[in-house]
Design a protein around this motif. Structure first.
Motif, PDB file in Angstrom:
ATOM      1  N   GLY A 162     -11.542   0.766   7.907  1.00  0.00           N
ATOM      2  CA  GLY A 162     -10.279   0.398   8.534  1.00  0.00           C
ATOM      3  C   GLY A 162      -9.905   1.195   9.773  1.00  0.00           C
ATOM      4  O   GLY A 162      -8.778   1.096  10.256  1.00  0.00           O
TER       5      GLY A 162
ATOM      6  N   LYS B 206      -8.738   4.003   5.294  1.00  0.00           N
ATOM      7  CA  LYS B 206      -8.862   4.499   3.921  1.00  0.00           C
ATOM      8  C   LYS B 206     -10.124   5.348   3.815  1.00  0.00           C
ATOM      9  O   LYS B 206     -11.219   4.907   4.192  1.00  0.00           O
ATOM     10  CB  LYS B 206      -8.948   3.323   2.946  1.00  0.00           C
ATOM     11  CG  LYS B 206      -9.172   3.741   1.496  1.00  0.00           C
ATOM     12  CD  LYS B 206      -9.374   2.509   0.606  1.00  0.00           C
ATOM     13  CE  LYS B 206      -9.696   2.915  -0.825  1.00  0.00           C
ATOM     14  NZ  LYS B 206      -9.962   1.728  -1.688  1.00  0.00           N
TER      15      LYS B 206
ATOM     16  N   LYS C 244      -4.177   5.003  11.140  1.00  0.00           N
ATOM     17  CA  LYS C 244      -2.948   4.802  10.372  1.00  0.00           C
ATOM     18  C   LYS C 244      -3.134   3.860   9.186  1.00  0.00           C
ATOM     19  O   LYS C 244      -2.429   3.988   8.172  1.00  0.00           O
ATOM     20  CB  LYS C 244      -1.826   4.311  11.286  1.00  0.00           C
ATOM     21  CG  LYS C 244      -1.987   2.922  11.859  1.00  0.00           C
ATOM     22  CD  LYS C 244      -0.774   2.556  12.718  1.00  0.00           C
ATOM     23  CE  LYS C 244      -0.887   1.139  13.261  1.00  0.00           C
ATOM     24  NZ  LYS C 244       0.281   0.798  14.124  1.00  0.00           N
ATOM     25  N   ASN C 245      -4.079   2.915   9.280  1.00  0.00           N
ATOM     26  CA  ASN C 245      -4.344   2.013   8.152  1.00  0.00           C
ATOM     27  C   ASN C 245      -5.724   2.248   7.539  1.00  0.00           C
ATOM     28  O   ASN C 245      -6.207   1.424   6.761  1.00  0.00           O
ATOM     29  CB  ASN C 245      -4.231   0.556   8.603  1.00  0.00           C
ATOM     30  CG  ASN C 245      -2.815   0.199   9.035  1.00  0.00           C
ATOM     31  OD1 ASN C 245      -1.846   0.564   8.374  1.00  0.00           O
ATOM     32  ND2 ASN C 245      -2.693  -0.493  10.166  1.00  0.00           N
TER      33      ASN C 245
ATOM     34  N   THR D  24      -9.679   1.730  13.611  1.00  0.00           N
ATOM     35  CA  THR D  24      -9.593   0.748  14.697  1.00  0.00           C
ATOM     36  C   THR D  24      -9.943   1.393  16.038  1.00  0.00           C
ATOM     37  O   THR D  24     -10.149   2.590  16.142  1.00  0.00           O
ATOM     38  CB  THR D  24      -8.182   0.151  14.770  1.00  0.00           C
ATOM     39  OG1 THR D  24      -7.242   1.218  15.008  1.00  0.00           O
ATOM     40  CG2 THR D  24      -7.815  -0.560  13.480  1.00  0.00           C
TER      41      THR D  24
END
Length: 411
Positions: A194, A267, A264-265, A196
């Motif tokens: 995840g 994992k 931020k998103n 980016t």
């Protein structure tokens, strides 16, 4: 050449890229070979997972069909360049030049996948016997050969290869390479999903934050939307600055604005994993009576990039030539095998030496900022830096004062 009073002619300790290359090159020789590895494949190897153009070239040099098999290997992604992020957070994207083989000059593949691909090519060779999940406990040399004891058996061979990584027991028992903090890097890796903000051409990223110099933080894209994230620093700097690498990794991701947004998103898929990198920043003896050291066990990791897979494959390929000669001439003495050292450093030392000097230049963050800024403004400088990635003679210019004087005065 067959073993008589020996279990094997040759024992290779370690089945990673170096051990693989050595065994693969000897697969058609009249030698009885044992490969011993403490793990069971497929197994993880803590690493950055980037495969340079040299890795691909080494596979093709060993065997055209081997290179072609790798090109069709599914568990990898193409990488067409590298992003250098300067201490002032400006960045420079450099595209790799046209590859010699295949569709990309570089790839990224998890070592659990890449090493298993290599292992699969040798595990069924008729003159090679593989022993997995066996920990080597002791190695002793005598006039007749080398005795090896594992937690399951004892074997004796005419000659031994240490391809067992940074903490090589072959080096510890037979060699003389010692850990020197100024010639050793500490690294830490953590897999994420995840993350980016990757370049469209899947560039690998090297972030040179001031607090890490002369080390760096990296983010490499991986198959299936994952990323290899980590940092590496000279062990001498880690000790001097009393740095907790796990905390430093977490702090960077949470505190740097550019990273914080990208993670931020994200994992984490594992806890941070530490590892050591014995870098090739000085010449060392990598052979002796009845043994050769390869790859990381021979401290052949590039000081600047931390890349070691290409040199591991190359050292295994070179070693196979001298092993064949040693058996042909029945000469396993240190004096005779020293020719291996000479050839390895003939092929690798120029680049290792220059990479070490570039590593030392990273102690000057303002210089790094200046080069990146100039390259972003001047296409000729950018083209030159692109060429330097693969050209050792051009890379020499980076360690000469006149290169920076030309940049400063607009040359």
């Amino acid at each position: 050449m067959n073993a008589k009073n020996h279990d094997f002619d040759l024992i290779i300790v370690g089945a990673g890229p170096a051990g693989f290359a050595c065994a693969y090159q000897l697969r058609n020789q009249d030698l009885k070979i044992a490969i011993i590895d403490q793990a069971t494949f497929p197994r993880d190897k803590i690493c950055g997972d980037a495969l340079s153009a040299d890795v691909v070239n080494q596979l093709y040099r060993m065997d055209q069909s081997l290179g072609e098999k790798f090109e069709s290997f599914a568990q990898k992604i193409d990488s067409h360049g590298v992003r250098f992020v300067a201490p002032n957070h400006s960045f420079l994207d450099i595209n790799y030049q046209n590859p010699n083989h295949g569709n990309a000059a570089g790839y990224i593949s998890k070592r659990i996948d890449f090493d298993h691909f290599l292992f699969h090519q040798i595990k069924n060779q008729s003159n090679i016997e593989v022993f997995q999940s066996e920990k080597v406990l002791d190695i002793r040399r005598n006039a007749e050969g080398i005795e090896l004891k594992t937690d399951k058996r004892q074997l004796i061979a005419r000659m031994m290869i240490g391809a067992d990584g940074a903490h090589s027991i072959v080096n510890r028992k037979l060699g003389s390479i010692k850990v020197e903090k100024d010639h050793y890097c500490a690294g830490i890796r953590q897999y994420f999903e995840g993350v980016t903000g990757f370049h469209a051409n899947q560039h690998i990223e090297l972030h040179f934050y001031k607090e890490l110099l002369p080390g760096y933080f990296w983010i490499f894209p991986l198959p299936n939307g994952q990323a290899n994230v980590g940092l590496g620093m000279l062990s001498s700097e880690v000790s001097k600055k009393k740095i907790d690498l796990k905390k430093a990794l977490s702090d960077l991701i949470q505190s740097k604005p550019d990273l914080k947004e990208r993670f931020k998103n994200a994992k984490a898929l594992e806890k941070p994993q530490g590892f050591g990198l014995p870098i090739g920043s000085k010449k060392r003896p990598i052979s002796g009576d009845r043994f050769l050291l390869l790859g990381d066990a021979a401290s052949l990791i590039d000081p600047f990039t931390g890349e070691g897979i290409g040199n591991a494959l190359r050292s295994g390929r070179i070693a196979s030539e001298y092993i064949f000669k040693a058996f042909k001439n029945q000469n396993f003495t240190a004096d005779y095998l020293r020719k291996y050292d000479q050839m390895v450093y003939h092929k690798m030392w120029n680049e290792l030496r220059i990479s070490r000097r570039i590593q030392m230049l990273l102690r000057y963050p303002k210089l790094f900022n200046f080069v990146v800024n100039r390259a972003n403004k001047n296409s000729s400088v950018r083209t030159l830096l692109t060429s330097m990635l693969d050209n050792v003679d051009l890379k020499k210019e980076l360690v000469k004062p006149k290169f920076y004087l030309k940049l400063f005065f607009g040359g």
